[in-house]
Structures are given as C-alpha cells and as structure tokens.
Design a protein around this motif. Sequence first.
Motif, PDB file in Angstrom:
ATOM      1  N   HIS A 436       0.642  -1.367  -0.104  1.00  0.00           N
ATOM      2  CA  HIS A 436      -0.292   0.270  -0.123  1.00  0.00           C
ATOM      3  C   HIS A 436       0.605   1.034   0.202  1.00  0.00           C
ATOM      4  O   HIS A 436       2.106   1.438  -0.553  1.00  0.00           O
ATOM      5  N   ASP A 437       0.735   1.725   0.782  1.00  0.00           N
ATOM      6  CA  ASP A 437       1.204   3.343   1.149  1.00  0.00           C
ATOM      7  C   ASP A 437       2.790   3.129   1.552  1.00  0.00           C
ATOM      8  O   ASP A 437       3.067   4.120   2.052  1.00  0.00           O
ATOM      9  N   SER A 438       2.614   1.932   2.285  1.00  0.00           N
ATOM     10  CA  SER A 438       4.533   1.787   3.472  1.00  0.00           C
ATOM     11  C   SER A 438       5.402   1.121   2.759  1.00  0.00           C
ATOM     12  O   SER A 438       5.042   0.678   1.727  1.00  0.00           O
ATOM     13  N   LEU A 439       5.888   1.437   2.359  1.00  0.00           N
ATOM     14  CA  LEU A 439       8.087   1.400   1.651  1.00  0.00           C
ATOM     15  C   LEU A 439       8.663   1.137   3.053  1.00  0.00           C
ATOM     16  O   LEU A 439       9.001   1.590   4.760  1.00  0.00           O
ATOM     17  N   TYR A 440       9.311  -0.490   3.268  1.00  0.00           N
ATOM     18  CA  TYR A 440      10.500  -1.372   3.838  1.00  0.00           C
ATOM     19  C   TYR A 440      11.319  -1.171   2.982  1.00  0.00           C
ATOM     20  O   TYR A 440      12.085  -1.869   2.210  1.00  0.00           O
ATOM     21  N   PRO A 441      12.197  -0.374   2.945  1.00  0.00           N
ATOM     22  CA  PRO A 441      13.765  -0.706   2.785  1.00  0.00           C
ATOM     23  C   PRO A 441      14.841  -1.178   3.782  1.00  0.00           C
ATOM     24  O   PRO A 441      15.064  -1.421   5.142  1.00  0.00           O
ATOM     25  N   LEU A 442      15.875  -2.219   3.089  1.00  0.00           N
ATOM     26  CA  LEU A 442      17.026  -3.167   3.737  1.00  0.00           C
ATOM     27  C   LEU A 442      17.819  -3.529   2.515  1.00  0.00           C
ATOM     28  O   LEU A 442      17.987  -3.413   1.207  1.00  0.00           O
ATOM     29  N   GLU A 510      11.770 -11.327   5.806  1.00  0.00           N
ATOM     30  CA  GLU A 510      10.353 -11.532   6.342  1.00  0.00           C
ATOM     31  C   GLU A 510      10.175 -11.246   7.691  1.00  0.00           C
ATOM     32  O   GLU A 510       9.319 -10.650   8.786  1.00  0.00           O
ATOM     33  N   TYR A 511      12.159 -11.186   8.482  1.00  0.00           N
ATOM     34  CA  TYR A 511      11.914 -10.978  10.198  1.00  0.00           C
ATOM     35  C   TYR A 511      12.198  -9.314   9.945  1.00  0.00           C
ATOM     36  O   TYR A 511      12.432  -8.394  10.660  1.00  0.00           O
ATOM     37  N   LEU A 512      13.401  -9.735   8.981  1.00  0.00           N
ATOM     38  CA  LEU A 512      14.353  -7.568   9.492  1.00  0.00           C
ATOM     39  C   LEU A 512      13.299  -6.935   8.502  1.00  0.00           C
ATOM     40  O   LEU A 512      14.034  -5.562   8.611  1.00  0.00           O
ATOM     41  N   PHE A 513      12.912  -7.291   7.739  1.00  0.00           N
ATOM     42  CA  PHE A 513      11.939  -5.934   7.341  1.00  0.00           C
ATOM     43  C   PHE A 513      10.897  -5.722   8.785  1.00  0.00           C
ATOM     44  O   PHE A 513      10.956  -3.968   8.843  1.00  0.00           O
ATOM     45  N   ARG A 514      10.787  -6.066   9.878  1.00  0.00           N
ATOM     46  CA  ARG A 514       9.699  -6.001  10.661  1.00  0.00           C
ATOM     47  C   ARG A 514      11.111  -5.127  12.333  1.00  0.00           C
ATOM     48  O   ARG A 514      10.574  -5.084  13.267  1.00  0.00           O
ATOM     49  N   GLN A 515      12.313  -6.398  12.334  1.00  0.00           N
ATOM     50  CA  GLN A 515      13.703  -5.834  13.491  1.00  0.00           C
ATOM     51  C   GLN A 515      14.562  -6.016  12.822  1.00  0.00           C
ATOM     52  O   GLN A 515      15.164  -7.149  12.362  1.00  0.00           O
ATOM     53  N   ARG A 516      15.936  -5.059  12.878  1.00  0.00           N
ATOM     54  CA  ARG A 516      16.869  -4.663  12.005  1.00  0.00           C
ATOM     55  C   ARG A 516      18.078  -5.598  13.482  1.00  0.00           C
ATOM     56  O   ARG A 516      18.552  -6.055  12.764  1.00  0.00           O
ATOM     57  N   ASP A 517      17.132  -5.547  15.103  1.00  0.00           N
ATOM     58  CA  ASP A 517      18.275  -6.192  15.538  1.00  0.00           C
ATOM     59  C   ASP A 517      18.405  -7.057  15.726  1.00  0.00           C
ATOM     60  O   ASP A 517      17.729  -8.090  16.608  1.00  0.00           O
ATOM     61  N   MET A 518      19.455  -7.966  15.125  1.00  0.00           N
ATOM     62  CA  MET A 518      18.971  -9.475  14.963  1.00  0.00           C
ATOM     63  C   MET A 518      20.173 -10.490  15.151  1.00  0.00           C
ATOM     64  O   MET A 518      21.230  -9.306  14.540  1.00  0.00           O
ATOM     65  N   ASP A 519      20.073 -11.557  14.624  1.00  0.00           N
ATOM     66  CA  ASP A 519      21.920 -12.555  14.697  1.00  0.00           C
ATOM     67  C   ASP A 519      22.098 -13.133  13.383  1.00  0.00           C
ATOM     68  O   ASP A 519      20.852 -13.194  12.747  1.00  0.00           O
ATOM     69  N   PHE A 520      23.252 -13.183  13.013  1.00  0.00           N
ATOM     70  CA  PHE A 520      23.661 -14.643  12.371  1.00  0.00           C
ATOM     71  C   PHE A 520      22.916 -16.095  12.802  1.00  0.00           C
ATOM     72  O   PHE A 520      22.947 -16.310  14.637  1.00  0.00           O
ATOM     73  N   SER A 521      22.045 -16.917  12.200  1.00  0.00           N
ATOM     74  CA  SER A 521      21.510 -17.781  12.772  1.00  0.00           C
ATOM     75  C   SER A 521      22.783 -18.760  12.846  1.00  0.00           C
ATOM     76  O   SER A 521      23.645 -18.284  11.469  1.00  0.00           O
ATOM     77  N   ARG A 522      22.834 -20.356  13.027  1.00  0.00           N
ATOM     78  CA  ARG A 522      23.828 -20.822  13.039  1.00  0.00           C
ATOM     79  C   ARG A 522      23.435 -22.786  13.424  1.00  0.00           C
ATOM     80  O   ARG A 522      22.793 -23.315  13.644  1.00  0.00           O
ATOM     81  N   ALA A 523      23.849 -23.175  12.366  1.00  0.00           N
ATOM     82  CA  ALA A 523      24.021 -24.945  11.865  1.00  0.00           C
ATOM     83  C   ALA A 523      25.579 -25.646  12.720  1.00  0.00           C
ATOM     84  O   ALA A 523      26.105 -25.308  11.916  1.00  0.00           O
ATOM     85  N   ASP A 524      25.272 -25.756  12.969  1.00  0.00           N
ATOM     86  CA  ASP A 524      26.602 -27.504  13.929  1.00  0.00           C
ATOM     87  C   ASP A 524      26.422 -28.241  13.029  1.00  0.00           C
ATOM     88  O   ASP A 524      25.861 -29.490  13.244  1.00  0.00           O
ATOM     89  N   HIS A 525      27.597 -28.820  12.011  1.00  0.00           N
ATOM     90  CA  HIS A 525      26.971 -30.114  11.576  1.00  0.00           C
ATOM     91  C   HIS A 525      28.409 -31.065  12.114  1.00  0.00           C
ATOM     92  O   HIS A 525      29.261 -31.049  12.065  1.00  0.00           O
ATOM     93  N   TYR A 526      27.676 -33.099  12.084  1.00  0.00           N
ATOM     94  CA  TYR A 526      28.689 -33.721  12.352  1.00  0.00           C
ATOM     95  C   TYR A 526      28.333 -34.783  11.322  1.00  0.00           C
ATOM     96  O   TYR A 526      26.616 -35.179  11.494  1.00  0.00           O
TER      97      TYR A 526
END
Length: 746
Positions: A436-442, A510-526
Amino acid sequence: MAARTLTILVLMLCGWCLCYPAHGQVKISGYITGKQQAAIPGTSVVLQGTAQGATTDSTGHFRFTTLQKGRQVLSISSIGYKTTEKPVVLVNDSITVNVTLHKDHKTLGEVVISAGAFEASDKAKGASLTPIDAVTVAGNGGDLANALRSLPGAQQVGEREGLFVRGGTGEETKQFVDGTWLKNPNFSSVPGVIQPARINPFLFKGILFSTGGYSAQYGQAMSSALILESIDLPDESSASLHIFPVNVGAGLQQLAKNKKSSYGINVDYGHLSLYNDIVPQRPDYFLGPEYGRGQANYRVKTGKTGMLKIYAAATFSNIGLRQPDIDSSHLKNSFRLRNRNLYANVSYRSMLGEDWQLRLASAYSYNQDDISLDLLNSGNEPLQLPGEVFDGKQRHTRTQTNFAQGRMVLSRLFPRNQALHLGAEHFYTADRYRSHDSLYPLTNQLTAAFAEGDIYLAAGLMVRAGLRFEHSSLLGRSTIAPRASLAYRFRDGGQLNLAYGMFYQQPENEYLFRQRDMDFSRADHYIVNYTKKAGNRLLRLEAYYKKYHRLPKYYPAISNAGSGDARGVELFWRDKKSIPQLDYWVTYTYLHTQRDYGNYPYALQPSFSTPHTVSLVVKRFFQDINLNLNMAYTFATGRPYYDIRLAGGDGKPQVHDQGTTRSYHNVNLSGAYLFSLFKKWKHKDFSGIGFGVNNIFGTRQVYGYRYSHDGLHKAAMLPPATRSYYIGIFMSFGTDRTEDFLNDNL
C-alpha cells in the motif's frame, strides 16, 4: 475424462515405440583391454553425440546397435584409465573395434573429500552421477533441485519449489554458479504450485550437491549447497528447436573455427492456458501461467590456460488464479503475480605459472514481484471487506531486489592432490518492499574471507581444514566458522569420511523488515560417511547430527530465540552392471528433527519433514528401437500439520489442531522416441518425440492443511492436478542435445 484419455495415449505411444521395428542398424562390438592385454570390465563405450553405447562385461567385451551412419567417434572411458576416442566409419554392416586403454596415474586411487557431498560432473565415471543423470530423473521438470529430490537427504515437498534438506527449510539451501550465489533460481513463488527453474541445467558440466559439511569457500547456507560448474566450450556448433503444447523455443550455439571461443543464444516461451483446458486444474487460472526466457552466453580462451565465460538471462512470468475462500463459502481468493528478473554472471580462471591458479567471478541480479491479493464474490468481482479475518486477503505489494557479488580465489597447487585456497568476496543487497503506502527498505553489505587447505597426511589419508569469516553491515555482527573434513581410503577402494563445520545464515527478510536488531542463525554439522565404488556399482552410507542455534522466532517478539536439531541415516545404492542395459538407483532417508522457530510455541517436527523417504529411479535405453524410458518412484511417510493460533489474554501461540498427512506415493514416467529427419545431411541431426506422465497412478497427494480464521474448518493442500503430462517434438542440428528438450521447460 480428458486427463484419462491423455494417459492412455501416452501409454499407447510407449507400446508403439516398443513394438516399432528397426531397419538399417549397424552392429558395433569389440574388446577393451589394458596394457598387458587384460580385460577391463565396466568400461563405458559411447557413440559421441548420441545416447547409444554399452558397458563391457566381465570378459571385456561389449556390443550394441545403432542407426547412425558415416564417420562417427567412439568414446571409451573407465575408472583409472585415460579416456580414449576412436574414429569409426559405419555402413550397412557389422564393425569390430578393439581398444587398449592406458592407466591414468593422476586419478587412480585418488582420495576425494566427500563427506556430505554428492558429486556429478563430466569427470565422474562408473556409477557416479553426471549432470544428465540428475536431470533425466522422471518428473523433474528440468529443475536440478527437483531432480535431486531423488537423492538421500532431500524431503518431498510438493507445494513449493526448492530443496528441503535434513530438517532445513528451502531458504537454507543455496545454489552457486561458478562460485557466485544464484539468487532467485526459480520463477517467483505461487501459493501451492511449484515454479520452474529459470536457468538451463545443461549449462553445467559439474554438479556438487552438498547435504552438509561443505567447503569454507561457500557461505550463507545453513543446510545445503548446490554448487554448479558451467561448461567451458561446446564440442561443436549446434542449433535446436522444440515444440510442445505448453512451451516452444529455439537455440543456437556457435563454436569458432579455431575452437577457442563460442557464443550462444536461447529463447523460449510457455503459456499453459491450452494445457489447462485439456487437463483441469484445481486453481481457477484466469491469467497464464505464462513464462518467458531469453539467455545468451559467450566463452573465450585467453592464453594457454585462461578461460573467460559470460552468461546473461532475462525472464518474466504472469500468473493469476482464484480459489475458494476457506472463511466464507460464497467468496473467493484471487492471487495475481507479475515477475521480472535479470541475471548476469562473469567468471575467469587462469594459471599463474605452474603452481598457482586465479579464479575471479562476479554476478548481478534484479528481481521484481508485483503481487495482488483480492477478495471476490461469486461473479469474480472485487470486494473490500473490513475485519481481521479479511485483512491479509486484500493486499497489493511490490518487492524489488538488487543483488551484486564479486569474488576472488587464489589457489596454490601441490603434489598428491594437495592445495591451499585463499579468497575473499563481497555481497551487496538492496531490498525494497512496498505494501500500500508503506515502504520497507533493507540494504546490506556482506563481506567474507576464507582460507582452506587439502593436506596429504599419509598414504590414503587426507584432511581438508578451513576457516570462513563474514561481517554483515545490516546486522552489525561478524562470524568465524571453522570447517574440517577427513578422508581415508581403504585398499579395497572403499573410503571413510568424517566432517565437522559451523554454518551461519542471515535471517530472512520477513523478519528483518520488521526487526533489524537480529543475529546470524547457526547450524553445526557432524557427519560420518562410507563410500565404495567398484564395477559400475556405488554404495554410500551416511549418518549425521545437526544442531541449530539462534533460529528466528515471532513470539514474544521477533528475535533469535529459536533452536532445533536434526539427525539421520541415509543410504544410496546405484547399479549399472547387474542387469544388462539397465541403470537404477535406490535411496533411503531416515530423519528425526524438531524445531522451535517462527510461530511455533515450542519444539515441533517441522511441517515440511517426514521420518522415512524411499526413492527408486530406473533408466533404460532400448537401442534397437531408439527408445529411452525413465521411471521414478518415491514413497514418504506422512508429514505433520498444525493449526497454530494466538490465544488467551497474553496472546501466546498455541497448537489448536494437529495431525499427520497420508503417506506419499508417486510414480513418474518419461521417455523419448528418437529418429533422424535428414539422414543424408552432412551435419548430424537428432529429432524425437518426448513424453511423460507424473503421478501416473493418480495417487491422492496431501501436503498439509489450511485452516479458517476460527479454526473450525480446514482444507487439504493438494497439487494443482492429480496428474500432469507433456508430449511434443524436438530437433537438434550439429550435435545431440536430446536431453535438453526432454527435461528443460517441460
């Protein structure tokens, strides 16, 4: 009724091809030996430019027939021996060809780091997969990701495109072309309908499907990496044309006379309205689906060791569909998508002296999605209804993405297959989401550097150790990811592989448009893996454990409070020897996974995962009648589904309903009858009729359920049609590009 009739026609065509008599065939036979005149069983003997050939038996003999005439070339290859090309002249008679192969000490007994990896390249021999192996899996639709769902580790997700690997989402698998990240590998998503791939799979000579533990040279993929290596120069010039009811296209590939450069162009256009009139669809399509694609490439040798490759593509799609609204029996939901995409890739490699190699690459892509969601009355007229129930069903959005990447890798090569790789890359991403009239830049600048070495420790023992650094300007955070693999080759040819690694990924938009204060996700593989390849048979066993950290969640606020894990065992068995002229493979996947992420109130088995998956792929080429048939069967236990809604005064998410879908059974059949239209023409030509049926027995496939706003009603998520079909003709001039037409854009 029309669908059933089409199924019968395709099966009748198969039967007609099987009964079609062969005339004017040439019988080719021979004996393949080593330097000491010892027979070499399992040797591949192929008539270049065709799918015709044979494999030597235990005594080193081979035999096959062909309709080809005139000057031809036999390509003879076997593991541990140098590939040999033998010119022959074919007339209306039999011919005997005896060839002596010479050992290739550079590849014999070589240890290859392969934990969590499935290699398919033009260098792979015997029972290993090749790119054509991958994309000729029945039912893949010309999409490498769909084709690789027949391999262990992949889940059978039929309602959307992408690879879901070992408990990971489709976003956790990334595709890379000549080292650069391929953004938007498929046409933009449509609810409940898998979208085709944008890029032609036959551009690639190498495919590395890594289900975990992949190299430090790649990042931003927590679960899996699909690493693609493009072709350098074609063997010869060619032209192509294909005409199917849903797609038409033409292409040209021109090789310079000095064989040091080439250029090519391909265009195709597809519109499914006619097909949808014949095969009724569950969605009511009022627009398209319509797809268009134009591609161009230029390749040139620079100096003795340099190779420059340029590729560009422009694609578009237009789709509109209507479906019943689950909250109101007299309303409909309308979805309309207009997509435009540009992609370009430039890569260069060259040796710097005898021991150093330089690889440079860059990529750019632009993608725009215009999506309109509307509520319609019974006369398909738009409505504007207030209330929370209808808010998300009346929306107009535009998403624009500009992406660019630059990459440099410097490698020092040592004896015994050892190497040291040093590299750096930079990613620029600018996303704009307008509703609509809202703009969300990243805007994000991601910088990465890596170092990795393959080290020879002892006879048959090698280790790969690497470190990857990344920094995101958007998140304001940095990561360091260690990765290591160990491989030991036994004297009988078997190999044991161990791998460990950390893999980071930035949260989705979908998360970063609404919240910028986030961290990397991580997966450890064995990972622990055992592989043995011998006599055109391949056995692969693998067990793994994967631990997730800092997964994104919505509640109580958008954050990285989520977690999860996945563990499993996988089996792959391929056999090209036991049954003459038959190639088949069997896979089994066991997966136990739970996740606390998104809107999940606690750790649950993800709705895209299932514990048990079995696949059987069978391929047979009937040389006497020039008929190629492929069959693929997949079984998977049911997937979980949930109705998760906010409830109570505190608005906590709760599971109000849950269950498991019925088991998944799917049999796909595809094939081609091949012939030559211009037998006396001085250039080769290959033509044919391609055909296929997906879900040939009409098994009801349920992917999950959609729920009404109050949770009182639910509707099954089903494929657009019970079965899907294709049939058409293709022509290729100059070289055999048969498989392109059978699998691309179908």
